[in-house]
Design an enzyme around this catalytic site. Structure first.
Site, PDB file in Angstrom:
ATOM      1  N   GLY A   1     -14.563  -4.268  -4.635  1.00 47.04           N
ATOM      2  CA  GLY A   1     -13.865  -4.848  -3.489  1.00 47.04           C
ATOM      3  C   GLY A   1     -14.650  -4.577  -2.206  1.00 47.04           C
ATOM      4  O   GLY A   1     -15.834  -4.203  -2.246  1.00 47.04           O
TER       5      GLY A   1
ATOM      6  N   ALA B   1      -7.694  -6.397  -4.355  1.00 42.62           N
ATOM      7  CA  ALA B   1      -6.969  -6.999  -3.230  1.00 42.62           C
ATOM      8  C   ALA B   1      -7.880  -7.742  -2.272  1.00 42.62           C
ATOM      9  O   ALA B   1      -7.470  -8.723  -1.638  1.00 42.62           O
ATOM     10  CB  ALA B   1      -6.227  -5.903  -2.474  1.00 42.62           C
TER      11      ALA B   1
ATOM     12  N   TRP C   1      -8.136 -11.497  -1.639  1.00 43.50           N
ATOM     13  CA  TRP C   1      -6.913 -12.215  -1.252  1.00 43.50           C
ATOM     14  C   TRP C   1      -6.542 -11.990   0.197  1.00 43.50           C
ATOM     15  O   TRP C   1      -5.558 -12.549   0.676  1.00 43.50           O
ATOM     16  CB  TRP C   1      -5.765 -11.803  -2.194  1.00 43.50           C
TER      17      TRP C   1
ATOM     18  N   GLN D   1      -6.063 -12.464   3.874  1.00 40.69           N
ATOM     19  CA  GLN D   1      -6.050 -13.721   4.627  1.00 40.69           C
ATOM     20  C   GLN D   1      -6.242 -13.462   6.113  1.00 40.69           C
ATOM     21  O   GLN D   1      -7.101 -14.050   6.759  1.00 40.69           O
ATOM     22  CB  GLN D   1      -4.708 -14.436   4.427  1.00 40.69           C
ATOM     23  N   GLY D   2      -5.412 -12.556   6.650  1.00 40.73           N
ATOM     24  CA  GLY D   2      -5.302 -12.391   8.102  1.00 40.73           C
ATOM     25  C   GLY D   2      -6.614 -12.090   8.772  1.00 40.73           C
ATOM     26  O   GLY D   2      -7.081 -12.828   9.640  1.00 40.73           O
TER      27      GLY D   2
ATOM     28  N   GLU E   1      -1.590  -9.835  15.322  1.00 46.32           N
ATOM     29  CA  GLU E   1      -0.621  -9.589  14.252  1.00 46.32           C
ATOM     30  C   GLU E   1       0.352  -8.506  14.689  1.00 46.32           C
ATOM     31  O   GLU E   1       0.137  -7.836  15.704  1.00 46.32           O
ATOM     32  CB  GLU E   1      -1.345  -9.181  12.965  1.00 46.32           C
TER      33      GLU E   1
ATOM     34  N   ASP F   1      -5.232   3.114 -10.678  1.00 44.75           N
ATOM     35  CA  ASP F   1      -6.101   3.792 -11.659  1.00 44.75           C
ATOM     36  C   ASP F   1      -6.863   4.958 -11.037  1.00 44.75           C
ATOM     37  O   ASP F   1      -6.923   6.051 -11.596  1.00 44.75           O
ATOM     38  CB  ASP F   1      -7.149   2.819 -12.230  1.00 44.75           C
TER      39      ASP F   1
ATOM     40  N   HIS G   1       4.952  -6.134   1.888  1.00 44.71           N
ATOM     41  CA  HIS G   1       4.717  -7.209   2.847  1.00 44.71           C
ATOM     42  C   HIS G   1       5.981  -8.053   2.907  1.00 44.71           C
ATOM     43  O   HIS G   1       6.552  -8.407   1.877  1.00 44.71           O
ATOM     44  CB  HIS G   1       3.535  -8.077   2.411  1.00 44.71           C
TER      45      HIS G   1
ATOM     46  N   ARG H   1       5.815  -4.369   9.938  1.00 45.58           N
ATOM     47  CA  ARG H   1       6.149  -4.935   8.630  1.00 45.58           C
ATOM     48  C   ARG H   1       7.359  -4.274   7.971  1.00 45.58           C
ATOM     49  O   ARG H   1       8.161  -4.959   7.343  1.00 45.58           O
ATOM     50  CB  ARG H   1       4.966  -4.742   7.691  1.00 45.58           C
TER      51      ARG H   1
ATOM     52  N   HIS I   1       2.493  -4.337  -1.327  1.00 41.67           N
ATOM     53  CA  HIS I   1       1.318  -4.902  -0.674  1.00 41.67           C
ATOM     54  C   HIS I   1       0.197  -3.895  -0.453  1.00 41.67           C
ATOM     55  O   HIS I   1      -0.965  -4.209  -0.655  1.00 41.67           O
ATOM     56  CB  HIS I   1       1.773  -5.461   0.675  1.00 41.67           C
TER      57      HIS I   1
ATOM     58  N   ARG J   1       0.946   1.390   7.640  1.00 39.86           N
ATOM     59  CA  ARG J   1      -0.321   0.758   8.021  1.00 39.86           C
ATOM     60  C   ARG J   1      -0.089  -0.384   8.999  1.00 39.86           C
ATOM     61  O   ARG J   1       0.768  -1.246   8.776  1.00 39.86           O
ATOM     62  CB  ARG J   1      -0.994   0.186   6.773  1.00 39.86           C
TER      63      ARG J   1
HETATM   64  C1  LIG Z   1      -2.752 -10.648  -0.515  1.00 39.52           C
HETATM   65  C2  LIG Z   1      -3.347  -9.585   0.373  1.00 39.52           C
HETATM   66  C3  LIG Z   1      -3.704  -9.868   1.670  1.00 39.52           C
HETATM   67  C4  LIG Z   1      -4.268  -8.883   2.489  1.00 39.52           C
HETATM   68  N1  LIG Z   1      -4.641  -9.188   3.759  1.00 39.52           N
HETATM   69  C5  LIG Z   1      -5.284  -8.263   4.509  1.00 39.52           C
HETATM   70  C6  LIG Z   1      -5.806  -8.584   5.786  1.00 39.52           C
HETATM   71  O1  LIG Z   1      -5.722  -9.714   6.238  1.00 39.52           O
HETATM   72  N2  LIG Z   1      -6.426  -7.591   6.482  1.00 39.52           N
HETATM   73  C7  LIG Z   1      -6.566  -6.325   6.013  1.00 39.52           C
HETATM   74  O2  LIG Z   1      -7.143  -5.471   6.703  1.00 39.52           O
HETATM   75  N3  LIG Z   1      -6.078  -6.001   4.810  1.00 39.52           N
HETATM   76  C8  LIG Z   1      -5.461  -6.930   4.039  1.00 39.52           C
HETATM   77  N4  LIG Z   1      -4.980  -6.595   2.809  1.00 39.52           N
HETATM   78  C9  LIG Z   1      -5.257  -5.261   2.303  1.00 39.52           C
HETATM   79  C10 LIG Z   1      -6.724  -5.191   1.920  1.00 39.52           C
HETATM   80  O3  LIG Z   1      -7.100  -6.418   1.321  1.00 39.52           O
HETATM   81  C11 LIG Z   1      -6.994  -4.075   0.961  1.00 39.52           C
HETATM   82  O4  LIG Z   1      -6.501  -2.870   1.452  1.00 39.52           O
HETATM   83  C12 LIG Z   1      -8.490  -3.925   0.733  1.00 39.52           C
HETATM   84  O5  LIG Z   1      -9.021  -5.160   0.336  1.00 39.52           O
HETATM   85  C13 LIG Z   1      -8.751  -2.896  -0.324  1.00 39.52           C
HETATM   86  O6  LIG Z   1     -10.110  -2.954  -0.642  1.00 39.52           O
HETATM   87  P1  LIG Z   1     -10.710  -1.938  -1.686  1.00 39.52           P
HETATM   88  O7  LIG Z   1     -12.154  -2.244  -1.784  1.00 39.52           O
HETATM   89  O8  LIG Z   1     -10.293  -0.569  -1.359  1.00 39.52           O
HETATM   90  O9  LIG Z   1      -9.969  -2.299  -3.062  1.00 39.52           O
HETATM   91  P2  LIG Z   1      -9.879  -3.695  -3.862  1.00 39.52           P
HETATM   92  O10 LIG Z   1     -10.327  -4.851  -3.071  1.00 39.52           O
HETATM   93  O11 LIG Z   1      -8.510  -3.742  -4.421  1.00 39.52           O
HETATM   94  O12 LIG Z   1     -10.952  -3.504  -5.023  1.00 39.52           O
HETATM   95  C14 LIG Z   1     -10.726  -2.592  -6.053  1.00 39.52           C
HETATM   96  C15 LIG Z   1     -11.808  -2.815  -7.081  1.00 39.52           C
HETATM   97  O13 LIG Z   1     -11.713  -1.784  -8.081  1.00 39.52           O
HETATM   98  C16 LIG Z   1     -11.681  -2.377  -9.367  1.00 39.52           C
HETATM   99  N5  LIG Z   1     -10.947  -1.485 -10.263  1.00 39.52           N
HETATM  100  C17 LIG Z   1      -9.665  -1.054 -10.167  1.00 39.52           C
HETATM  101  N6  LIG Z   1      -9.368  -0.247 -11.193  1.00 39.52           N
HETATM  102  C18 LIG Z   1     -10.503  -0.155 -11.948  1.00 39.52           C
HETATM  103  C19 LIG Z   1     -10.832   0.527 -13.144  1.00 39.52           C
HETATM  104  N7  LIG Z   1      -9.934   1.289 -13.802  1.00 39.52           N
HETATM  105  N8  LIG Z   1     -12.090   0.395 -13.644  1.00 39.52           N
HETATM  106  C20 LIG Z   1     -13.013  -0.381 -13.010  1.00 39.52           C
HETATM  107  N9  LIG Z   1     -12.749  -1.057 -11.870  1.00 39.52           N
HETATM  108  C21 LIG Z   1     -11.501  -0.940 -11.353  1.00 39.52           C
HETATM  109  C22 LIG Z   1     -10.989  -3.714  -9.126  1.00 39.52           C
HETATM  110  O14 LIG Z   1     -11.195  -4.603 -10.171  1.00 39.52           O
HETATM  111  C23 LIG Z   1     -11.678  -4.143  -7.823  1.00 39.52           C
HETATM  112  O15 LIG Z   1     -12.962  -4.642  -8.086  1.00 39.52           O
HETATM  113  C24 LIG Z   1      -4.423  -7.578   1.987  1.00 39.52           C
HETATM  114  C25 LIG Z   1      -4.044  -7.279   0.675  1.00 39.52           C
HETATM  115  C26 LIG Z   1      -3.508  -8.277  -0.131  1.00 39.52           C
HETATM  116  C27 LIG Z   1      -3.102  -7.945  -1.540  1.00 39.52           C
END
Ligand SMILES: Cc1cc2nc3c(=O)[nH]c(=O)nc-3n(C[C@H](O)[C@H](O)[C@H](O)COP(=O)(O)OP(=O)(O)OC[C@H]3O[C@@H](n4cnc5c(N)ncnc54)[C@H](O)[C@@H]3O)c2cc1C
Length: 568
Positions: free
Chosen positions: A21, A56, A59, A61-62, A131, A225, A246, A292, A353, A388
């Site tokens: 991510g 996440a 996905w 958007q904002g 926002e 996880d 959310h 929120r 969310h 948050r």
């Molecule tokens: C619909 C939606 C809209 C959002 N909009 C916003 C926004 O506009 N602005 C904002 O700041 N935040 C937003 N958020 C929150 C934000 O997107 C997330 O907090 C952020 O993207 C998290 O990023 P990350 O890299 O920590 O985790 P993630 O993007 O969730 O990535 C996690 C990664 O770890 C991998 N993974 C998980 N478990 C395992 C495992 N056991 N083994 C191997 N791989 C694994 C997953 O497959 C993925 O690749 C939104 C969230 C959602 C759900």
């Protein structure tokens, strides 16, 4: 599950990052760019699932909150974040993250993220939206698909980088620990085979735990996880009870989850009952731009009082042209499901969310278990406190990942103090449950007694239970009931005779995805419930009917499973 004695690693890695991510990709790139070129350099390995829908980030958007416009300033962003966090933010983390926001965005712009440009007469070259909770326009975005634009750009750079090796289609299951230090990762491949990947440093970027609940805004939300793995390995978790819901997820019981961004309310969207009444005025003077948690609770109250399956979000007053310009993805997606948002209100409900809590870390992602780092939503730096603020999370992914990239390249302190568990005066049955969870292997054995179908059904039941008892509104009684149910699931099946165990092992099913998710969920869910049960106040996202007011002093909750095993 954590031991590696006598096992040969399948491969050896310098820095192993788990998760593709925003956080994982940013770290891989930042770190790889710091390494000197050449075959003898340290290498970065990124383990991520091949399926792009995971996690996440895609996905979002904002957009991303940052201090960019000349009329904005760090103090104002800090103040808004502290207010949203309801007294529990770590102010150092807030100042650090906000203070590094501009350079993080400039880095993304240099990488080529296609942010939406501003009108010619604007004070900043990119469009900034507003926002809930933000006192200024400070959300930079790529139309209404910021996450997709961000991930596409970061992925392209990561995939082209010579110092980054990508491992796909391996799922992380457990952290390997040797003599109190992380030595690598247990993973499972598509055929259910387990392997040990040895690593000098392990960075978890596995996202939050919204998948513990029945409805989540991400189509493939993780059950947490990384947090479950970290606690079994001996790291501390913090503030698990602060789960954000959310307020506005598209109501479509048969379809995949789809978020209706907060920016829709930021641009003037009105929350209405199906009879047309604009109900936020009955709940909070900030109306639709209240934080929120306030909006989610208001929607829940309206749904309960009036027996509604959903409420409505009406953006039609913005006009068709502006809607198509600002919200092309939302408009197109809703149209495909039969709702023309230019003219009709959108049916919405709250859904899980964002996880404010997670693995307790410093600002650079270092956990209190040597060799383990955590960044992004899986981590808890204290930035978000009890709630948050919108769009601060992608910012945290970027800033923390970049700080982690810097820290990983430098000599590390090895004398970081361990955090103390704040779980005290536990009821005997809850202490017993913690002992069972701390016994590495017990949860796994009880999960592996189930067939694939049974594991799926159990996971479904667990999610329903969590939504009912640990959702937007909680009660002490409900939390205890949920803990009782989980204790039964964990102990009844584990308390078998040796003979039955031998028989079971001979006919054990291969671990499938539902087994793995249930394994992680059954470890993490009771910890969240216990932290919620021990918080005798309502603060931020944690609203408990028995204690509707905040306590005079805000206190982080810390839980460390291994401390429990040692104490018994
Ligand atoms: C619909 C939606 C809209 C959002 N909009 C916003 C926004 O506009 N602005 C904002 O700041 N935040 C937003 N958020 C929150 C934000 O997107 C997330 O907090 C952020 O993207 C998290 O990023 P990350 O890299 O920590 O985790 P993630 O993007 O969730 O990535 C996690 C990664 O770890 C991998 N993974 C998980 N478990 C395992 C495992 N056991 N083994 C191997 N791989 C694994 C997953 O497959 C993925 O690749 C939104 C969230 C959602 C759900």
């Amino acid at each position: 599950m954590n031991s590696v004695s006598g096992v040969t690693p399948a491969s050896q890695h310098d820095v192993l990052i788990v998760g593709g991510g925003a956080a994982g990709l940013t770290l891989a790139l930042s770190l790889a760019n710091r390494l000197p070129p050449g075959p003898r350099t340290r290498r970065v390995t990124l383990l991520r699932p091949a399926r792009e829908a995971q996690g996440a980030s895609r996905w979002a958007q904002g957009g991303i909150a940052a201090v960019l416009a000349p009329e904005d300033d760090v103090e104002s962003h800090v103040a808004d974040t502290l207010i949203a966090g309801d007294g529990l933010c770590n102010e150092r983390a807030v100042r650090f993250t906000v203070g590094h926001s501009r350079e993080a965005i400039e880095w993304l712009i240099a990488l080529g993220v296609p942010f939406t440009p501003a009108d010619a007469d604007a004070s900043y070259p990119f469009h900034l939206t507003r926002e809930g909770g933000h006192g200024r326009r400070r959300i930079i975005h790529a139309a209404d698909a910021t996450g997709r634009a961000l991930l596409d750009t970061l992925s392209a750079h990561v995939e082209a980088h010579p110092n980054i090796e990508i491992l796909e289609d391996l799922l992380a299951v457990d952290i390997a620990v040797n003599a109190g230090r992380v030595s690598g990762l247990w993973v499972m491949d598509g055929t259910g085979q387990r392997q040990w990947l040895a690593a000098n440093d392990l960075v978890l970027a596995t996202g939050g735990a919204s998948g513990l609940f029945a409805h989540a805004t991400s189509p493939s939300a993780s059950v947490g996880d990384g947090m479950a793995m970290a606690t079994r390995a001996g790291a501390s978790l913090m503030n698990l009870e602060f789960q954000q819901f959310h307020p506005t997820c598209l109501y479509d019981p048969d379809g995949t989850p789809f978020l209706i961004s907060e920016a829709v309310r930021g641009e003037g969207g009105l929350l209405l009952r199906p009879d047309g009444h604009r109900f936020m005025a009955d709940h909070d003077p900030r109306l639709e731009l209240a934080p929120r948690d306030v909006v989610a609770r208001a929607i829940l109250a309206e749904m309960r009082t009036h027996g509604l399956e959903h409420v409505c979000l009406d953006i039609s007053a913005l006009g068709a042209e502006a809607i198509e310009h600002h919200f092309p993805t939302i408009a197109e997606h809703c149209l495909a499901r039969g709702i023309d948002i230019r003219h009709a209100p959108i049916p919405v409900v709250p859904a899980a969310h964002y996880s404010c809590g997670g693995i307790a870390t410093g600002l650079d992602g270092a956990s209190d278990l040597p060799g383990l780092w955590a960044i992004g939503e899986v981590a808890c730096t204290g930035l978000h406190g009890a709630n948050r603020m919108a769009s601060n999370s992608l910012l945290e992914c970027l800033v923390q990942a970049r700080a982690c990239g810097e820290a990983l390249g430098q000599p590390r302190r090895t004398d970081e103090p361990r955090l103390m568990s704040t779980l005290d005066s536990l009821m005997p049955q809850h202490a017993a449950l913690l002992t069972q969870l701390a016994d590495n292997g017990q949860v796994w054995r009880c999960v592996m007694r189930l067939s694939a179908d049974e594991a799926r059904t159990r996971l479904h039941s667990l999610r329903q239970l969590m939504s009912l008892q640990a959702g937007i509104e909680r009660s002490q009684h409900g939390l205890r009931e949920a803990l009782k149910q989980i204790a039964q699931w964990v102990s009844l099946e584990a308390g078998q005779t040796a003979e039955a165990e031998q028989h079971r092992q001979a006919s054990a099913p291969r671990a499938g995805l539902d087994h793995l998710a249930l394994y992680q969920a059954l470890t993490l869910a009771p910890l969240l419930l216990l932290c919620a049960h021990q918080r005798h106040e309502s603060r931020g996202l944690h609203f408990i009917r028995d204690f509707p007011m905040p306590a005079p002093r805000a206190r982080d909750s810390v839980i460390r499973l291994s401390a429990f095993a040692a104490a018994t």
